[in-house]
Design a protein around this motif. Structure first.
Motif, mmCIF file in Angstrom:
data_model
loop_
_atom_site.group_PDB
_atom_site.id
_atom_site.type_symbol
_atom_site.label_atom_id
_atom_site.label_comp_id
_atom_site.label_asym_id
_atom_site.label_seq_id
_atom_site.Cartn_x
_atom_site.Cartn_y
_atom_site.Cartn_z
ATOM 1 N N UNK A 259 0.914 -1.086 0.380
ATOM 2 C CA UNK A 259 0.136 -0.323 -0.600
ATOM 3 C C UNK A 259 0.786 0.987 -0.234
ATOM 4 N N UNK A 260 1.835 0.787 0.694
ATOM 5 C CA UNK A 260 2.645 2.352 0.632
ATOM 6 C C UNK A 260 3.919 2.502 -0.455
ATOM 7 N N UNK A 261 3.491 1.721 -0.794
ATOM 8 C CA UNK A 261 4.505 1.612 -2.883
ATOM 9 C C UNK A 261 3.520 2.080 -3.753
ATOM 10 N N UNK A 262 2.481 1.498 -3.494
ATOM 11 C CA UNK A 262 1.392 2.035 -4.131
ATOM 12 C C UNK A 262 1.282 3.963 -4.516
ATOM 13 N N UNK B 261 5.750 5.461 -10.634
ATOM 14 C CA UNK B 261 5.447 4.894 -11.836
ATOM 15 C C UNK B 261 5.878 4.501 -13.035
ATOM 16 N N UNK B 262 6.668 3.452 -12.966
ATOM 17 C CA UNK B 262 7.737 3.328 -14.644
ATOM 18 C C UNK B 262 6.832 2.255 -15.107
ATOM 19 N N UNK B 263 6.898 1.948 -16.899
ATOM 20 C CA UNK B 263 6.987 1.119 -17.359
ATOM 21 C C UNK B 263 7.151 -0.006 -17.313
ATOM 22 N N UNK C 175 7.592 2.000 -8.258
ATOM 23 C CA UNK C 175 8.764 1.480 -7.618
ATOM 24 C C UNK C 175 8.489 2.590 -5.812
ATOM 25 N N UNK C 176 9.174 2.071 -4.598
ATOM 26 C CA UNK C 176 9.447 3.349 -3.565
ATOM 27 C C UNK C 176 10.987 2.936 -3.459
ATOM 28 N N UNK D 119 5.202 -3.159 -7.478
ATOM 29 C CA UNK D 119 3.793 -3.644 -6.797
ATOM 30 C C UNK D 119 2.956 -3.459 -8.536
ATOM 31 N N UNK D 120 2.553 -4.143 -9.364
ATOM 32 C CA UNK D 120 1.734 -4.249 -10.348
ATOM 33 C C UNK D 120 0.569 -2.967 -10.214
#
Length: 222
Positions: A59-62, A67-69, A202-203, A209-210
């Motif tokens: 949840x923290x990472x979200x 954001x990356x792809x 990515x944190x 996380x996807x």
């Protein structure tokens, strides 16, 4: 003469049998002290923390991640025990690809235990394309990098001597859209592999996380 009764020989007197005295020092069931409450709730608390820790980290990472792809291709579209899902294999999951990068000789030190590493990625030149363009891996580090440039991200992976994983490998399909998604994926993986990408967050610790799956210009949220 009067007949005398013969005298029987006297029997030795037996001492009384003494029963052992109970050892009053041994605790009886009624005298045992109950376990203190903390002996019961501390193990339970530890289990709860372990169960909550991973979802809380995700949840923290979200929320806080960048954001990356990632470029990906699907395999194994059906598991009878779990229902419809896609197992995702990324370009950055290829060991030989990563060996060719600066720092890629890190993979030569593997012995027997799974090892953590970081892959450093940079964004594409075309930032606002639809679908988004995948980020490019530029180097490998055995330790979390502290010298990243503002446009770089370090994502943590696990290497077991055979395969590389990032915790991004499985995508479960919404029940209501599984046939539509499967049809899109099956067509794209044969015709336009580059159009099949995944948005990831990515944190700072490298945890990922996807977020969503792109099939051409169609986006399916996780």
């Amino acid at each position: 003469m009067t007949a005398q009764d013969p005298q029987l020989p006297s029997q030795p007197t037996q001492p009384p049998i003494e029963l052992p005295t109970p050892d009053t020092r041994l605790p009886t069931p009624s005298s045992r002290q109950p376990l203190p409450p903390w002996r019961l709730w501390i193990p339970l608390l530890v289990q709860v923390v372990l169960i909550i820790a991973v979802p809380a980290r995700d949840a923290y990472t979200y929320v806080a991640g960048r954001s990356i792809t990632l470029q990906t291709a699907p395999v194994d579209p059906y598991d009878i025990l779990r229902g419809y899902y896609q197992t995702l294999s990324y370009d950055v999951s290829n060991v030989e690809t990563l060996r060719s990068l600066p720092g890629g000789d890190w993979f030569n030190q593997y012995q027997e235990q799974p090892l953590s590493f970081y892959v450093v990625l940079e964004p594409p030149a075309q930032a606002n394309a639809t679908p988004p363009q995948p980020w490019t891996p530029v180097r490998i580090s055995g330790d979390r990098p502290t010298d990243l440039t503002p446009n770089q991200v370090a994502m943590q992976g696990q290497y077991d001597g055979w395969s590389i994983t990032y915790g991004l490998e499985t995508y479960y399909m919404p029940e209501s859209r599984r046939e539509e998604i499967n049809a899109d994926i099956n067509q794209v993986q044969w015709e336009e592999r580059e159009a099949f990408v995944v948005d990831v967050k990515v944190d700072r610790g490298g945890n990922a996380v996807p977020i969503s799956l792109w099939v051409r210009d169609r986006n399916y949220r996780f």
